[in-house]
Design a protein around this motif. Sequence first.
Motif, short mmCIF file in Angstrom:
data_model
loop_
_atom_site.label_atom_id
_atom_site.label_comp_id
_atom_site.label_asym_id
_atom_site.label_seq_id
_atom_site.Cartn_x
_atom_site.Cartn_y
_atom_site.Cartn_z
N UNK A 37 45.37 41.14 40.75
CA UNK A 37 45.92 40.74 39.45
C UNK A 37 45.93 41.91 38.47
N UNK A 38 44.90 42.72 38.51
CA UNK A 38 44.80 43.83 37.56
C UNK A 38 45.52 45.09 38.04
N UNK A 39 45.51 45.32 39.35
CA UNK A 39 45.96 46.62 39.87
C UNK A 39 47.13 46.53 40.85
N UNK A 40 47.55 45.32 41.20
CA UNK A 40 48.70 45.10 42.09
C UNK A 40 48.48 45.63 43.50
N UNK A 41 47.23 45.74 43.92
CA UNK A 41 46.91 46.07 45.31
C UNK A 41 45.89 45.06 45.82
N UNK A 42 45.94 44.79 47.12
CA UNK A 42 45.11 43.73 47.71
C UNK A 42 43.73 44.24 48.10
N UNK A 43 43.04 44.83 47.10
CA UNK A 43 41.65 45.22 47.31
C UNK A 43 40.75 44.02 47.22
N UNK A 44 39.43 44.25 47.23
CA UNK A 44 38.49 43.11 47.26
C UNK A 44 37.85 42.86 45.90
N UNK A 45 38.38 43.48 44.84
CA UNK A 45 37.95 43.23 43.46
C UNK A 45 36.50 43.67 43.20
N UNK A 46 36.10 44.75 43.84
CA UNK A 46 34.74 45.27 43.64
C UNK A 46 34.49 45.67 42.19
N UNK A 47 35.40 46.49 41.64
CA UNK A 47 35.20 47.00 40.29
C UNK A 47 35.16 45.86 39.27
N UNK A 48 36.07 44.92 39.42
CA UNK A 48 36.10 43.77 38.53
C UNK A 48 34.79 42.99 38.60
N UNK A 49 34.23 42.89 39.79
CA UNK A 49 32.97 42.14 39.98
C UNK A 49 31.82 42.81 39.25
N UNK A 50 31.71 44.15 39.39
CA UNK A 50 30.62 44.86 38.71
C UNK A 50 30.79 44.84 37.19
N UNK A 51 32.03 44.88 36.75
CA UNK A 51 32.29 44.93 35.31
C UNK A 51 32.08 43.58 34.62
N UNK A 52 32.08 42.52 35.40
CA UNK A 52 31.98 41.18 34.80
C UNK A 52 30.79 40.40 35.36
N UNK A 53 30.91 39.86 36.52
CA UNK A 53 29.91 38.94 37.07
C UNK A 53 28.55 39.58 37.29
N UNK A 54 28.53 40.87 37.65
CA UNK A 54 27.26 41.52 37.95
C UNK A 54 26.77 42.45 36.84
N UNK A 55 27.48 42.45 35.74
CA UNK A 55 27.09 43.31 34.63
C UNK A 55 25.70 42.93 34.11
#
Length: 543
Positions: A37-55
Amino acid sequence: MNLKRLLYLFAIGLIPTVGHAQVHENIPANWFNLDFEQDSVLGISTEKTYQTLLKDKKSTPVIVAVLDGGVDVNHEDLKRVLWVNVKDSISNGKDNDKNGFINDKYGWNFIGNAKGENVHFDNLELTRLIRKNESKYAEVRASTTMTDKEKRDYNAYLKMVEVYNTKLDEARYGSLNYVGLKDNIDNLVKEINKDKSEITTADFDKLNPMGSRQKIAIRIAKEEIEKAGGFQKFYNDLKEGADYFGNQVAYHLNKEYDSRSIIGDNYDDASEYHYGNSDVTGPDALHGTHVAGIIAADRSNSIGIKGVADNVKILSVRLVPDGDERDKDVANGIRYAVDNGAKVINMSFGKGYAYNKPTVDAAVKYAMSKDVLLVHAAGNDSEDNDISPNYPNKFFTDSLGAITGVADAWITVGATGPRKNEELLATFSNYGKASVDVFAPGLYINSTTPHSEYKEEQGTSMASPVVAGLAAMLRSYYPQLTALETKEIIMNSVTKLDDSVRIKLEDGSFKTVKLADISISGGIVNAYKAVQKANEYIIKKKK
């Protein structure tokens, strides 16, 4: 037009029609950690996870064992995340911690000897099995006097010989033509008289080719320079191809070559455990170093890449040569990793034949008993693992090959690409409705390589450590989770897509399917959804 097709045209002396270069533009180097959704590539959302849920959430270190061909323990992006056996870290030639492994500071190497010598090349298991049985079957013909088992064994041997001969023909053909193309390119480079890093397509336009093969070599070079993003990368790929096929002929498929004597063990004694040496890097640590970086390359520094997990200790177990790994070493590698505290084991290797499956099965059961999660690459043969098994695997079998049980805390991983296009499912990836659990990024993966360098690789070997890194993330931030719960969370939090993919069938034809048709989970792993699911698990466990 791919390089394999160009090589075929080179071999028969035809000039190919210019094709369109296929480059992966606008795909970030760190794409496997990014979010669709953020980067238009089918990664596993690692960065988004650290920046939000695991912050601001605390974690505990988790040991992840990398069973592979070796890890560069001096890499700038891995040094801080290595497992160190503090009880036996002094290189004094003594077994300081009395575990039977002398000075195993960073792990252990099961394909070396006490003198410091290491196995570099080995056969395919197919070659070893044929070498073992060819004298037995030299004068044998199928007859009514054979028992049913003897007939099955004999027919299996005949099929192996057929596969072997096909592979050998292909390897000889590939070696001849890759080396032939490389020789022509080398001659053209001499004529250009520039450093390889400075050569461009314009340099080849200025040449006056001598004969059809030089014309084809120029055409290939120009096309591949555009695809690869420079002559140096194309040349490196060409050299790798020449080495790959050359090694198949010289070592992998050479029945006269047998490197096991270097080890000094009794190979047929599967119970033998204490052999090898402490050199976990070995003669070629590219593959294992790349895998280790995907899992845990230092996320706290400002250099190199970022691995998936941020609080991991990489335990290196070297057991994969350039060739097929041996079942005895795989079993011992698993046991060594478990005995030294690994909670996740990554196995980015595999083969089409097994030599001593019961020994590996016993080691897998041992890992299951110690709450360890095993993550394994599905393989790169575009095959259905349900039909053509890839070893090792999660299925326990009896002497007749019948399935007697399944390793519950085991994840088999296929490979996907960054876009919803023809590369959604990597063309090389194995699959299987009953045997492949999930998919993960495995195309254009940039990671660590020896000598503090970085390189893009692809394969299910790259997809497996993405999942191993995710498993380590979960077990680090949620240490209450068992290995089986971790697997369930990963399986139940995949991203499911409606997009169709194309698979190659056993008869060589193609079929359009969904990921749900070729895997158990039907999707691509997702860290963000997995952490959400882990939170739900913890809440339920507290009730």
